[in-house]
Motif scaffolding. Sequence first.
Motif, PDB file in Angstrom:
ATOM      1  N   TYR A 121       0.846  -1.205   0.000  1.00 59.48           N
ATOM      2  CA  TYR A 121       0.000   0.000   0.000  1.00 59.48           C
ATOM      3  C   TYR A 121       0.877   1.249   0.000  1.00 59.48           C
ATOM      4  CZ  TYR A 121      -3.232   3.569   1.781  1.00 59.48           C
ATOM      5  OH  TYR A 121      -3.964   4.722   1.958  1.00 59.48           O
ATOM      6  N   HIS A 122       1.853   1.280   0.888  1.00 61.79           N
ATOM      7  CA  HIS A 122       2.753   2.425   1.005  1.00 61.79           C
ATOM      8  C   HIS A 122       3.533   2.632  -0.293  1.00 61.79           C
ATOM      9  CE1 HIS A 122       5.874   4.594   3.825  1.00 61.79           C
ATOM     10  NE2 HIS A 122       5.670   5.259   2.702  1.00 61.79           N
ATOM     11  N   ARG A 124       2.641   1.733  -3.301  1.00 61.30           N
ATOM     12  CA  ARG A 124       1.717   2.249  -4.313  1.00 61.30           C
ATOM     13  C   ARG A 124       1.494   3.749  -4.136  1.00 61.30           C
ATOM     14  NH1 ARG A 124      -4.199   0.136  -3.696  1.00 61.30           N
ATOM     15  NH2 ARG A 124      -4.170   1.798  -2.127  1.00 61.30           N
ATOM     16  N   GLU A 125       1.332   4.194  -2.877  1.00 59.96           N
ATOM     17  CA  GLU A 125       1.133   5.617  -2.605  1.00 59.96           C
ATOM     18  C   GLU A 125       2.366   6.429  -3.021  1.00 59.96           C
ATOM     19  OE1 GLU A 125      -1.908   7.105  -0.785  1.00 59.96           O
ATOM     20  OE2 GLU A 125      -2.328   5.382  -2.074  1.00 59.96           O
ATOM     21  N   THR A 129       2.501   9.247  -5.932  1.00 50.70           N
ATOM     22  CA  THR A 129       2.996  10.582  -5.603  1.00 50.70           C
ATOM     23  C   THR A 129       4.102  10.998  -6.567  1.00 50.70           C
ATOM     24  OG1 THR A 129       2.424  10.278  -3.273  1.00 50.70           O
ATOM     25  CG2 THR A 129       4.027  11.997  -3.781  1.00 50.70           C
ATOM     26  N   GLU A 286       3.928   7.263   6.506  1.00 48.16           N
ATOM     27  CA  GLU A 286       4.109   7.901   5.204  1.00 48.16           C
ATOM     28  C   GLU A 286       4.468   9.376   5.374  1.00 48.16           C
ATOM     29  OE1 GLU A 286       1.070   5.407   2.379  1.00 48.16           O
ATOM     30  OE2 GLU A 286       0.261   7.129   3.430  1.00 48.16           O
ATOM     31  N   ASP A 361      -1.517   9.300   9.267  1.00 43.82           N
ATOM     32  CA  ASP A 361      -1.526   8.607   7.982  1.00 43.82           C
ATOM     33  C   ASP A 361      -1.677   7.113   8.223  1.00 43.82           C
ATOM     34  OD1 ASP A 361       1.240   7.438   8.061  1.00 43.82           O
ATOM     35  OD2 ASP A 361       1.857   9.530   7.995  1.00 43.82           O
ATOM     36  N   MET A 362      -1.135   6.240   7.374  1.00 41.91           N
ATOM     37  CA  MET A 362      -1.636   4.882   7.245  1.00 41.91           C
ATOM     38  C   MET A 362      -1.306   3.888   8.357  1.00 41.91           C
ATOM     39  SD  MET A 362       1.194   2.742   6.240  1.00 41.91           S
ATOM     40  CE  MET A 362       0.377   1.476   5.339  1.00 41.91           C
ATOM     41  N   SER A 384      -5.306   9.633   5.715  1.00 47.36           N
ATOM     42  CA  SER A 384      -5.257   8.429   4.892  1.00 47.36           C
ATOM     43  C   SER A 384      -6.648   7.828   4.817  1.00 47.36           C
ATOM     44  CB  SER A 384      -4.288   7.403   5.490  1.00 47.36           C
ATOM     45  OG  SER A 384      -4.416   6.150   4.845  1.00 47.36           O
ATOM     46  N   TYR A 397      -5.638  12.545   1.962  1.00 41.03           N
ATOM     47  CA  TYR A 397      -4.536  12.894   1.077  1.00 41.03           C
ATOM     48  C   TYR A 397      -4.613  12.095  -0.212  1.00 41.03           C
ATOM     49  CZ  TYR A 397       0.048  12.341  -1.071  1.00 41.03           C
ATOM     50  OH  TYR A 397       1.068  12.252  -1.978  1.00 41.03           O
ATOM     51  N   GLU A 398      -4.444  12.786  -1.326  1.00 39.97           N
ATOM     52  CA  GLU A 398      -4.196  12.177  -2.621  1.00 39.97           C
ATOM     53  C   GLU A 398      -3.109  13.011  -3.283  1.00 39.97           C
ATOM     54  OE1 GLU A 398      -7.785  12.143  -4.847  1.00 39.97           O
ATOM     55  OE2 GLU A 398      -8.797  10.686  -3.555  1.00 39.97           O
ATOM     56  N   GLU A 402      -2.042  17.738  -1.673  1.00 42.21           N
ATOM     57  CA  GLU A 402      -1.304  17.838  -0.414  1.00 42.21           C
ATOM     58  C   GLU A 402      -1.195  19.269   0.098  1.00 42.21           C
ATOM     59  OE1 GLU A 402       1.180  18.466  -3.770  1.00 42.21           O
ATOM     60  OE2 GLU A 402       0.123  16.611  -3.256  1.00 42.21           O
TER      61      GLU A 402
END
Length: 654
Positions: A121-122, A124-125, A129, A286, A361-362, A384, A397-398, A402
């Motif tokens: 997941y991290h 991918r984020e 980004t 993150e 965050d996550m 998140s 956040y996307e 930011e």
Amino acid sequence: MFGFFKKGNGGDGKKQEPSFCVESDLAAGVGLKMPSVHESVNFMYQKVKEAGLSNVADRFEAMEKVRCKFCKEGVSCQLCSMGPCRITPQTPRGVCGIDAHGIVMRNLLIKANMGLAAYTYHCREAALTLLETARGNTVYEIKDPSKIDALAQILGVDTSLPLDTKAEKVAQRVLETLSENKTSTFVEALAPESRKEVFKKLGITPKGPMNELVDSVARSMTNIDGDYITLALAALRNGVASAFGSLVPLEMIQDALYGTPSPHECTVDFGVLDPDYVNILPNGHEPFVGMALIKLAKDEKFQQMAKEAGAKGIRIVGSIETGQEIMARVECDDVFAGLTSNWISIEYFLSTGAVDAFVMDMNCSLANLKEYADKYTFKLIAVSNIIGVPGSIRLGYEPGNEAKVAEEIIKLAIENFKERRNKQKADVSKFKQKALVGFSAEAIVNALGGSLDPLLEVIKSGDIKGIAALVNCTSLGNGPQDSMTVNLAKELIKRDILVIGAGCGNAGMQKAGLETVEAAEKYAGPKLAGVCKALGIPPVLSFGTCTDTGRIIMTAVAIANALGVDPSQLPAVVTAPEYMEQKAVIDGFSAVAMGFYTHVSPVPPVTGSDKVVKLLTEEVEGLTGGKIAVGDDPVEAANAMEEHIMKKRELLGI
């Protein structure tokens, strides 16, 4: 072997207790006595206790009275409607027919699945980004183009392309590799040939992490895989997928965006919280929103807004692994104040009355924080989409939003300061500790004059006997917070074993003063102290967070390649002396798959299967070169690690 598991079905059919099992002394360490090795936590624990608030130490002590022996041994299952099933001599199989060995290993695989999912997941984020940054849609910029070039070479992207175009293609390729249905590109490019042979022989060469995750989650269902051997191989395959397929690209992308860590001094512990400032704490794993907050907080417009509200200014204060990610790359100054602590400390530093916004965050945000936010007047903000802390403000956040999210957080925090400024606060100003942070493979090479040769020479000479990677959570399961971590680190460096720190345990060692140059003279053995003095480094090197497991593995690969050996032949060990959650489980499988002796504490919930215990602590060594060791005593654990290192030195002829 010291203190290895002995519990299981013996020849007489009776359960045998493990030889190292003694009554936990933690009950003597909580209450008003000592829930932590850190004075700051113990000080604030008493304040929280007096306020009558639920907190992690008291909850742990309460749970000690009701823990289920079947769960502790790993022989309970609640997957289907015919359960829960518990394995005993009278009920040796679950309703579905699975035995103790299958249940124990399947439960462990399920935890490894979660760890792999979190890291992926991290990753991918991070890739998303980078993608939006390359397209000019974020406030970030590419600070280390060399990492884009390195990724481009791995991924088959033309390195002669303009930087933004190259970065965009790299980001797209990373996203593709996460779900590859063939051998992982990162494993193929980065794993040593000797390791790839091992992976191939065992059938643990992974595909992309997402595809491995789909396979292993499906495998973990009822009536699919009840064989502890194939379940264990799946966990090892996940470990390889995590290390190379998720963690390596994740940290390389974050290095590209925010800079590759380099050594600098920062401040840690609760004293970084000055109540006269608007204090915003990015918390989790993150760094994306945290970095945006620092960028905006440096804008005089927002600093002036804070001053008009009666504050001295705005400060961003790192919390948990997000704080470590930031601190590894950002100098401490008037805006970035440093790091509070690790996750067990959260309730205690939030109760200081000096916090205005806790930005989650996550990962690593406790579910009960609303009562703290109400009592101590701070904003609880989730950034998140997978964070679900009750009562929090949601500002998702996307990549690309930011700046908007960070500005909204700053405004909420300034408004909060107006409300909390005249309320009672705990004075924690004395709890400060300096730490030298920001080490990486690149930083080590730079410190050595551009080559690994000086490090290899001091290892060969015995001035450094070996290296211990201490990658860790923090737990109350084997004593007061960070006690096992700090005491084991002291034992290792006393024996001239260099320690590399990462994860929540890294904060524990930072707060204990082990990551200073002065610590070498105070705690290290004479030979290691001499090396540290010559290089100007601490005996414990801060490599950052648990996500830096990939960075540590690649450092080990580089050393092994320089020596012309397989990583399993190195005088090196891995330890997680206070492992707590699912990321630590997948990290453990990564280490064992790479051939490393891997110490863990507390004892994992596997003692209900003698076969799984034997596989993890003995038999796997003949397959990968690595194995699991356990033990809750720091001296005994250090003895065993030193013995392993000395055997590896002897085999290498050094």
